[in-house]
Design a protein around this motif. Structure first.
Motif, PDB file in Angstrom:
ATOM      1  N   ASP A  34       0.821  -1.214   0.000  1.00 29.80           N
ATOM      2  CA  ASP A  34       0.000   0.000   0.000  1.00 29.80           C
ATOM      3  C   ASP A  34       0.855   1.264   0.000  1.00 29.80           C
ATOM      4  OD1 ASP A  34      -2.341  -1.478  -0.039  1.00 29.80           O
ATOM      5  OD2 ASP A  34      -2.526  -1.493   2.148  1.00 29.80           O
ATOM      6  N   MET A  35       1.871   1.272   0.859  1.00 28.25           N
ATOM      7  CA  MET A  35       2.758   2.438   0.919  1.00 28.25           C
ATOM      8  C   MET A  35       3.560   2.549  -0.375  1.00 28.25           C
ATOM      9  SD  MET A  35       3.739   5.119   2.449  1.00 28.25           S
ATOM     10  CE  MET A  35       3.292   5.024   4.152  1.00 28.25           C
ATOM     11  N   CYS A  36       3.943   1.427  -0.954  1.00 20.33           N
ATOM     12  CA  CYS A  36       4.665   1.433  -2.230  1.00 20.33           C
ATOM     13  C   CYS A  36       3.802   2.082  -3.310  1.00 20.33           C
ATOM     14  CB  CYS A  36       5.048   0.011  -2.636  1.00 20.33           C
ATOM     15  SG  CYS A  36       5.889  -0.096  -4.226  1.00 20.33           S
ATOM     16  N   ARG A  37       2.560   1.682  -3.373  1.00 27.83           N
ATOM     17  CA  ARG A  37       1.642   2.256  -4.363  1.00 27.83           C
ATOM     18  C   ARG A  37       1.525   3.766  -4.156  1.00 27.83           C
ATOM     19  NH1 ARG A  37      -2.424  -0.486  -2.987  1.00 27.83           N
ATOM     20  NH2 ARG A  37      -1.716  -2.354  -4.059  1.00 27.83           N
ATOM     21  N   GLU A  38       1.441   4.192  -2.906  1.00 26.33           N
ATOM     22  CA  GLU A  38       1.321   5.613  -2.607  1.00 26.33           C
ATOM     23  C   GLU A  38       2.592   6.375  -3.013  1.00 26.33           C
ATOM     24  OE1 GLU A  38       0.705   8.425   1.288  1.00 26.33           O
ATOM     25  OE2 GLU A  38      -0.342   6.493   1.239  1.00 26.33           O
ATOM     26  N   GLU A  41       2.633   6.632  -6.817  1.00 30.84           N
ATOM     27  CA  GLU A  41       1.663   7.625  -7.282  1.00 30.84           C
ATOM     28  C   GLU A  41       2.145   9.041  -7.020  1.00 30.84           C
ATOM     29  OE1 GLU A  41      -1.964   6.513  -5.334  1.00 30.84           O
ATOM     30  OE2 GLU A  41      -2.289   4.801  -6.660  1.00 30.84           O
ATOM     31  N   ASP A  42       2.703   9.273  -5.825  1.00 34.61           N
ATOM     32  CA  ASP A  42       3.230  10.603  -5.501  1.00 34.61           C
ATOM     33  C   ASP A  42       4.387  10.976  -6.428  1.00 34.61           C
ATOM     34  OD1 ASP A  42       1.390  10.865  -3.461  1.00 34.61           O
ATOM     35  OD2 ASP A  42       2.832  10.446  -1.849  1.00 34.61           O
TER      36      ASP A  42
END
Length: 128
Positions: A34-38, A41-42
């Motif tokens: 989840d943090m990787c995806r965020e 995206e950022d």
């Protein structure tokens, strides 16, 4: 029929060059999916915004701004595995440091093209 299949295969191979799956896997293992995806995206949002600003700075030949923006792109792109974009951003940064208008125009155009293709390839992978 062979030409279509060959072209399709080349397209998939080229898309794979834009993002390093190894870097993304390491990032995912370090921070979780989840943090990787965020983070990805950022980074993509930041790269998109900076590429737009680089385009404007190139039109004005604002070397200081080009240098700063391309440094931002290089750092964010490298963090999420966009190694080709990161390398081209570093090349543009070097051209701006030398105040080489001609090289900035050429390297900047290549960075903008590759950056756009990378972002579109990632977006297509997320959708499809």
């Amino acid at each position: 029929m062979e030409v279509v299949e060959l072209s399709a295969r080349r397209g998939r191979e080229r898309a794979g060059l834009f993002f390093s799956p190894d870097v993304l896997a390491e990032l995912g293992a370090a921070v979780g999916p989840d943090m990787c995806r965020e983070i990805v995206e950022d980074a993509m949002l930041m790269v998109t915004e900076r590429l737009i600003s680089i385009d404007h700075a190139l039109r004005r030949a604002d070397m200081a701004k080009i240098e700063r923006l391309s440094g931002d792109v290089a750092a964010s792109a490298a963090r999420v595995g966009m190694s080709t974009v990161a390398a081209q951003a570093e090349a543009l940064r070097d051209c701006a440091r030398r105040a080489d208008d001609v090289a900035c125009a050429a390297v900047g155009a290549r960075l903008l093209s590759t950056g756009e293709a990378s972002l579109l390839a990632h977006a297509a992978n997320c959708v499809g």
